[in-house]
Design an enzyme around this catalytic site. Structure first.
Site, PDB file in Angstrom:
ATOM      1  CB  SER A 123       9.273 -17.909   7.172  1.00 59.01           C
ATOM      2  OG  SER A 123      10.537 -17.404   7.477  1.00 59.01           O
ATOM      3  CG  PHE A 126      20.186 -14.818   7.961  1.00 55.64           C
ATOM      4  CD1 PHE A 126      21.386 -15.242   8.515  1.00 55.64           C
ATOM      5  CD2 PHE A 126      20.182 -13.702   7.142  1.00 55.64           C
ATOM      6  CE1 PHE A 126      22.589 -14.569   8.244  1.00 55.64           C
ATOM      7  CE2 PHE A 126      21.367 -13.022   6.853  1.00 55.64           C
ATOM      8  CZ  PHE A 126      22.569 -13.457   7.409  1.00 55.64           C
ATOM      9  CG  ASP A 164      13.032 -16.296  17.330  1.00 47.41           C
ATOM     10  OD1 ASP A 164      13.579 -15.210  17.614  1.00 47.41           O
ATOM     11  OD2 ASP A 164      12.679 -16.601  16.175  1.00 47.41           O
ATOM     12  N   GLY A 165      12.441 -19.475  15.763  1.00 43.97           N
ATOM     13  CA  GLY A 165      13.221 -19.992  14.636  1.00 43.97           C
ATOM     14  C   GLY A 165      12.637 -21.275  14.091  1.00 43.97           C
ATOM     15  N   GLY A 166      12.121 -21.195  12.872  1.00 47.04           N
ATOM     16  CA  GLY A 166      11.564 -22.386  12.223  1.00 47.04           C
ATOM     17  C   GLY A 166      10.245 -22.832  12.805  1.00 47.04           C
ATOM     18  CG  ASP A 190      14.155 -11.166  14.941  1.00 49.95           C
ATOM     19  OD1 ASP A 190      13.278 -11.576  14.167  1.00 49.95           O
ATOM     20  OD2 ASP A 190      14.424 -11.705  16.022  1.00 49.95           O
TER      21      ASP A 190
END
Ligand code: DX5
Length: 232
Positions: free
Chosen positions: A203, A148, A180-182, A40
């Site tokens: 995460s 983030f 991408d994301g969560g 990223d």
């Protein structure tokens, strides 16, 4: 005739990794069975965060053999893209919102010896990439607002993924869709069912109590099950 499902790929983001041991962290991800690694790249202007320069990625390149992709969340992709190809990123993901001349910029990626992909922020319609689909091997549909890790998945992006998959199929193009994301155990099925076959997780991989290998295998299995259920 429905198209054959595209291979599921798990692409970890190293954003949550231990930045003091990035070479080791890349090796751990490769050992855990990921298909590629996503860097990223953030410039503090296109998004309110600052991360990896090309030299950091180049330092990690010799430690693993799996492909690197650079997610360029930067205001000046044209001036930076060559450096990231030289650093060892095979695939460069340019945000449609980051350049006035997107068609030319994606051509510059190929001229630099890289492979091109294009990314869409949540509010950007798929029509923004309609006329560059022939220049890319992948479209990244952001399922968070970039900047983030650890943010909540935006499930309203699923119809957007499905509409993009239809647009690609109508044109008979060989283009992956990445989200991408969560992305995690509770969200990956919805994204895969909608038509995403490359899934970025950060995460969710690092918070799995059973470790990276379990996390990667579990996400891959959940995505594959969702796709086969949808095809049944
Ligand atoms: C946002 C980043 C994140 C990261 C993955 O700009 O692109 O989406 O890769 O984050 P999580 O922790 O949500 O998987």
């Amino acid at each position: 005739m429905p198209a054959a499902p595209r291979p599921i790929q798990i692409a970890p983001s190293v954003l949550p990794a231990d930045f003091s041991r990035l070479g080791d962290e890349c090796r751990a991800l490769e050992d855990a069975g990921v298909d590629r690694i996503q860097w990223d790249v953030m410039d503090g202007e296109f998004v309110p965060n600052l991360t990896f320069g090309p030299d950091v990625i180049a330092a990690c390149r010799p430690h693993v053999s799996i492909p690197f992709e650079a997610h360029l969340m930067v205001r000046t992709p044209e001036t930076l893209l060559e450096r990231y190809v030289e650093a060892g990123c095979e695939l460069l993901i340019v945000h449609a919102e980051s350049t006035i001349h997107l068609h030319r910029c994606l051509g510059q990626v190929a001229d630099a010896g890289g492979r091109a992909a294009v990314a869409l922020n949540p509010a950007t319609p798929i029509e923004a990439v309609e006329h560059v689909l022939d220049l890319v091997e992948m479209v990244l549909v952001m399922t968070v607002n970039p900047g983030f890790g650890g943010q909540a998945y935006i499930s309203t992006m699923e119809p957007k993924v499905a509409a993009l998959r239809s647009m690609i199929l109508e044109r008979g193009l060989d283009v992956d869709i990445e989200v991408d994301g969560g992305i995690g155990p509770d969200t990956i099925a919805g994204a895969a069912r909608a038509g995403a076959n490359v899934l970025v997780a950060g995460s969710a991989l690092y918070r799995d109590p059973e470790g990276l290998t379990h996390a990667v295998a579990d996400l891959r299995a959940r995505a594959a099950a969702a796709v086969s259920d949808a095809a049944a």
